[in-house]
Design a protein around this motif. Sequence first.
Motif, mmCIF file in Angstrom:
data_model
loop_
_atom_site.group_PDB
_atom_site.id
_atom_site.type_symbol
_atom_site.label_atom_id
_atom_site.label_comp_id
_atom_site.label_asym_id
_atom_site.label_seq_id
_atom_site.Cartn_x
_atom_site.Cartn_y
_atom_site.Cartn_z
ATOM 1 N N VAL A 1 13.281 57.446 40.303
ATOM 2 C CA VAL A 1 13.886 56.237 39.747
ATOM 3 C C VAL A 1 14.516 56.612 38.421
ATOM 4 O O VAL A 1 13.846 57.136 37.531
ATOM 5 C CB VAL A 1 12.847 55.108 39.533
ATOM 6 N N ASP A 2 15.810 56.357 38.284
ATOM 7 C CA ASP A 2 16.506 56.510 37.012
ATOM 8 C C ASP A 2 16.787 55.118 36.468
ATOM 9 O O ASP A 2 16.817 54.142 37.217
ATOM 10 C CB ASP A 2 17.834 57.256 37.185
ATOM 11 N N GLY A 3 17.026 55.024 35.179
ATOM 12 C CA GLY A 3 17.337 53.720 34.611
ATOM 13 C C GLY A 3 17.689 53.806 33.151
ATOM 14 O O GLY A 3 17.813 54.896 32.585
ATOM 15 N N SER A 4 17.882 52.632 32.556
ATOM 16 C CA SER A 4 18.137 52.556 31.124
ATOM 17 C C SER A 4 17.628 51.222 30.590
ATOM 18 O O SER A 4 17.441 50.267 31.338
ATOM 19 C CB SER A 4 19.634 52.718 30.818
ATOM 20 N N TYR A 5 17.392 51.203 29.279
ATOM 21 C CA TYR A 5 16.883 50.010 28.619
ATOM 22 C C TYR A 5 17.383 49.963 27.184
ATOM 23 O O TYR A 5 17.747 50.984 26.602
ATOM 24 C CB TYR A 5 15.353 49.980 28.635
ATOM 25 N N LYS A 6 17.432 48.763 26.652
ATOM 26 C CA LYS A 6 17.612 48.536 25.212
ATOM 27 C C LYS A 6 16.368 47.748 24.798
ATOM 28 O O LYS A 6 15.285 48.296 24.800
ATOM 29 C CB LYS A 6 18.905 47.782 24.936
ATOM 30 N N ILE A 7 16.537 46.470 24.519
ATOM 31 C CA ILE A 7 15.381 45.615 24.263
ATOM 32 C C ILE A 7 14.695 45.273 25.581
ATOM 33 O O ILE A 7 13.488 45.129 25.651
ATOM 34 C CB ILE A 7 15.804 44.337 23.507
ATOM 35 N N PHE A 8 15.502 45.172 26.643
ATOM 36 C CA PHE A 8 15.009 44.887 27.987
ATOM 37 C C PHE A 8 15.539 45.944 28.953
ATOM 38 O O PHE A 8 16.522 46.626 28.668
ATOM 39 C CB PHE A 8 15.475 43.497 28.446
ATOM 40 N N LEU A 9 14.895 46.021 30.103
ATOM 41 C CA LEU A 9 15.350 46.902 31.166
ATOM 42 C C LEU A 9 16.729 46.437 31.629
ATOM 43 O O LEU A 9 16.932 45.255 31.888
ATOM 44 C CB LEU A 9 14.344 46.852 32.324
ATOM 45 N N ARG A 10 17.686 47.373 31.720
ATOM 46 C CA ARG A 10 19.066 47.007 32.042
ATOM 47 C C ARG A 10 19.564 47.598 33.360
ATOM 48 O O ARG A 10 20.483 47.066 33.964
ATOM 49 C CB ARG A 10 20.003 47.457 30.935
ATOM 50 N N HIS A 11 18.974 48.718 33.779
ATOM 51 C CA HIS A 11 19.572 49.447 34.890
ATOM 52 C C HIS A 11 18.497 50.222 35.633
ATOM 53 O O HIS A 11 17.617 50.823 35.008
ATOM 54 C CB HIS A 11 20.613 50.408 34.290
ATOM 55 N N LEU A 12 18.547 50.196 36.963
ATOM 56 C CA LEU A 12 17.675 51.007 37.796
ATOM 57 C C LEU A 12 18.494 51.622 38.917
ATOM 58 O O LEU A 12 19.353 50.953 39.495
ATOM 59 C CB LEU A 12 16.561 50.168 38.430
ATOM 60 N N VAL A 13 18.229 52.884 39.211
ATOM 61 C CA VAL A 13 18.785 53.542 40.386
ATOM 62 C C VAL A 13 17.607 54.122 41.155
ATOM 63 O O VAL A 13 16.839 54.922 40.609
ATOM 64 C CB VAL A 13 19.795 54.652 40.028
ATOM 65 N N ILE A 14 17.458 53.696 42.394
ATOM 66 C CA ILE A 14 16.362 54.102 43.255
ATOM 67 C C ILE A 14 16.880 55.188 44.205
ATOM 68 O O ILE A 14 17.893 54.988 44.862
ATOM 69 C CB ILE A 14 15.847 52.904 44.093
ATOM 70 N N TYR A 15 16.169 56.320 44.300
ATOM 71 C CA TYR A 15 16.551 57.414 45.198
ATOM 72 C C TYR A 15 15.462 57.597 46.246
ATOM 73 O O TYR A 15 14.273 57.484 45.937
ATOM 74 C CB TYR A 15 16.713 58.720 44.419
ATOM 75 N N THR A 16 15.880 57.914 47.482
ATOM 76 C CA THR A 16 14.912 58.026 48.566
ATOM 77 C C THR A 16 14.870 59.423 49.178
ATOM 78 O O THR A 16 15.759 60.249 48.956
ATOM 79 C CB THR A 16 15.219 57.022 49.696
ATOM 80 N N SER A 17 13.860 59.607 50.003
ATOM 81 C CA SER A 17 13.665 60.873 50.708
ATOM 82 C C SER A 17 14.751 61.131 51.743
ATOM 83 O O SER A 17 14.923 62.260 52.188
ATOM 84 C CB SER A 17 12.288 60.874 51.384
ATOM 85 N N TYR A 18 15.496 60.113 52.139
ATOM 86 C CA TYR A 18 16.585 60.268 53.109
ATOM 87 C C TYR A 18 17.936 60.461 52.426
ATOM 88 O O TYR A 18 18.966 60.468 53.085
ATOM 89 C CB TYR A 18 16.666 59.051 54.029
ATOM 90 N N GLY A 19 17.936 60.582 51.104
ATOM 91 C CA GLY A 19 19.181 60.779 50.371
ATOM 92 C C GLY A 19 19.945 59.509 50.070
ATOM 93 O O GLY A 19 21.084 59.552 49.611
ATOM 94 N N HIS A 20 19.336 58.353 50.304
ATOM 95 C CA HIS A 20 19.971 57.074 49.981
ATOM 96 C C HIS A 20 19.671 56.702 48.533
ATOM 97 O O HIS A 20 18.712 57.187 47.943
ATOM 98 C CB HIS A 20 19.452 55.969 50.907
ATOM 99 N N ASP A 21 20.490 55.824 47.974
ATOM 100 C CA ASP A 21 20.213 55.302 46.639
ATOM 101 C C ASP A 21 20.714 53.874 46.533
ATOM 102 O O ASP A 21 21.567 53.446 47.303
ATOM 103 C CB ASP A 21 20.822 56.192 45.548
#
Length: 156
Positions: free
Chosen positions: A88-108
């Motif tokens: 899981v990749d992501g970013s935050y400032k005061i709150f969580l802003r972004h998530l990228v979910i990666y899977t074992s099948y190469g999907h995101d």
Amino acid sequence: MLPWLTVALLWSPTCWAQQVYGPGGGTYFSTSRDFQNDITGIRVFIGPLGLIKSIQVRFGSSWSEKYGAPGGTPQEFLLQPGEYITRVDGSYKIFLRHLVIYTSYGHDATFGENGGRSFSAFPDGSEKVLTGVFGQHKPLGISSIGFDWDYPIVDP
């Protein structure tokens, strides 16, 4: 005395706590591990300013409680049978802003708008997968997030 204090602190539970991303504050949340089913989906609720307001995790065919602030537009990512979340990749400032979910099948799947301080979360073992989510939330959204990693459930 100082060496004993150092040893005591190094072996205290707080030093072995899992990594949390974001400044935190607010109400704690944690999904309960389902020992019968692996995670099969993620639902993220996005607010009007691109903030991640709340999150749900699906175990088998059942969704967890919704953790976070009320409102937001839901976005859903369902896994295929035998597929697992591996990073899981992501970013935050005061709150969580972004998530990228990666899977074992190469999907995101991408949720929210990238901005702020970036992070990348993944297990300490190559065979481990996402088994839970925890963190804190305030009235406007998720203020910190962390991830539980463990081995997937093996069918007999």
